[in-house]
Design an enzyme around this catalytic site. Structure first.
Site, short mmCIF file in Angstrom:
data_model
loop_
_atom_site.label_atom_id
_atom_site.label_comp_id
_atom_site.label_asym_id
_atom_site.label_seq_id
_atom_site.Cartn_x
_atom_site.Cartn_y
_atom_site.Cartn_z
N SER A 1 -5.56 5.99 -7.41
CA SER A 1 -5.56 7.64 -7.83
C SER A 1 -6.37 7.86 -8.59
O SER A 1 -7.71 7.77 -8.30
CB SER A 1 -3.93 7.57 -8.42
N ASP B 1 2.51 9.26 1.74
CA ASP B 1 2.01 9.60 0.43
C ASP B 1 2.41 11.26 0.03
O ASP B 1 1.89 12.03 0.77
CB ASP B 1 0.53 9.23 0.25
N HIS C 1 2.63 6.75 -2.80
CA HIS C 1 1.40 6.84 -3.61
C HIS C 1 1.14 5.65 -4.43
O HIS C 1 0.10 5.52 -4.95
CB HIS C 1 1.32 7.90 -4.40
#
Length: 377
Positions: free
Chosen positions: A187, A300, A328
């Site tokens: 991320s 996601d 995610h």
């Protein structure tokens, strides 16, 4: 160097506390023939991880952090699991199923994999990945970035990406000159990985962006005032960001087991805003000299598949892998698929680079995730 959650040599496992998975589960079995965990064993591992998190949460007076004893290992014996997909070349639409070959440790450029968490997380989130990689004979290390995990720096005081990434930079700085590592960034941790590529390219063999940011600034965060933290007062710029539990569940954990969501609920911390809004100046000579790989997650809700496609189109990596059914946080939702991909990337030799790495003269950090948040909030 910051706090590290790392695997330990076997002789140290035997001397470690009862948290050591190797000691609890008996003598070591080889990765080649290791059976899958039984449901009871997996349930036990989840309970232990959650108990550690809750215990440290209470010890810290309710602080959203999780203390991990540096002498403890959560290693467990697991074999690689389901298949993943990989896309090569100039990023065509076709995707080929990649069957992972038996890992040959002697042929690896490096066995050391450094795991860099994303926003709000800490070294604790990699506990499944560490056990899988350790079982395969690799040397995984997970670090807490500044103000994350058990690093109790006030997130409102973290003003730059350099400050936020300092534990990672210190780790790379102390590596011997002849050693290299594989960096894995999740991320917004992709911004820290990019920063490290620019400053320590000779110490990094490969970089893996796990549904991670590679471009544009996060100014759109400023529009999301319901999530912002004003640590220096409402009349000053926001200093951090924190979602409520329902928002996090929908964006991050739509495929994650409930036990891991419980672990995250007592472990996630506010996100320092300034580092992920900072623009990076990256060069082809440094950042662009290291092979980069991108792992897409196809379910996601935080960084949509379309946004991930945009990331790789605008900043093409050397290879792309896909995890079907992964949210995610695939280290929770699809740990075996993630493990197989990391093992495959570890085996790619320098001569097998698929594309010359490319870097823009200026590539800002971390914003496509912010765009996704804005669209969904």
């Amino acid at each position: 160097m910051g706090n590290a959650f790392a695997c330990m040599p076997r002789k140290d496992h035997r001397a470690a506390a009862a948290v050591s998975r190797s000691k609890r589960m008996g003598s070591a079995r080889s990765a080649r023939g290791a059976p899958k965990l039984t449901p009871a064993e997996e349930e036990l591992l989840h309970r232990q991880a959650l108990a550690m998190a809750i215990h440290q949460h209470l010890d810290a007076g309710g602080s959203m952090s999780r203390r991990i004893d540096g002498a403890a290992s959560l290693s467990r014996r697991m074999a690689p699991g389901s298949t993943s997909s990989r896309r090569r070349g100039d990023l065509p639409e076709s995707v080929t199923n990649a069957k992972i070959a038996q890992i040959v440790l002697e042929n690896l450029e490096t066995k050391k994999i450094v795991l860099v968490h994303g926003e709000g997380f800490g070294a604790w989130c990699w506990y499944k990945t560490i056990s899988h990689l350790e079982e395969a004979g690799l040397d995984p290390v997970a670090l807490d970035l500044t103000g994350s995990g058990i690093d109790h720096t006030d997130t409102n005081s973290i003003a730059t990406l350099a400050d936020y990434s300092k534990p990672l930079l210190d780790y790379l700085d102390k590596l011997p000159e002849n050693e290299k590592v594989i960096l894995v960034g999740h991320s917004c941790g992709g911004a820290s990985v990019s920063y490290a590529l620019e400053h320590y390219p000779k110490k990094i063999s490969k970089a893996v962006f796990l549904t991670a940011t590679m471009l544009r600034s996060a100014d759109v965060f400023l529009q999301e005032s319901q999530f912002l933290i004003y640590g220096n007062g409402k009349d000053k710029p926001p200093t951090g960001l924190m979602f409520d539990k329902q928002q996090i569940k929908g964006l991050y954990f739509n495929q994650t087991p409930s036990k891991d969501m419980a672990l995250a609920a007592v472990s996630m911390r506010p996100i320092p805003l300034a580092p992920i809004m900072e623009k990076l100046s990256l060069t082809p000579e440094k950042y662009g000299s290291v092979r980069r790989y991108f792992i897409q997650t196809l379910d996601d809700h935080m960084l949509s598949p379309d946004a991930q496609e945009k990331l790789v189109r605008e900043n093409p990596p050397d290879g792309i892998f896909k995890i079907k059914g992964g949210d995610h946080c695939p280290f929770f939702s699809k740990p075996q698929s993630l493990n197989k991909i990391l093992l495959e990337i570890a085996q790619i030799q320098a001569s097998a680079a698929l594309l010359p790495s490319k870097a823009n003269a200026e590539v800002p950090a971390g914003n496509t995730i912010a765009e996704e948040i804005a669209a969904k909030s």
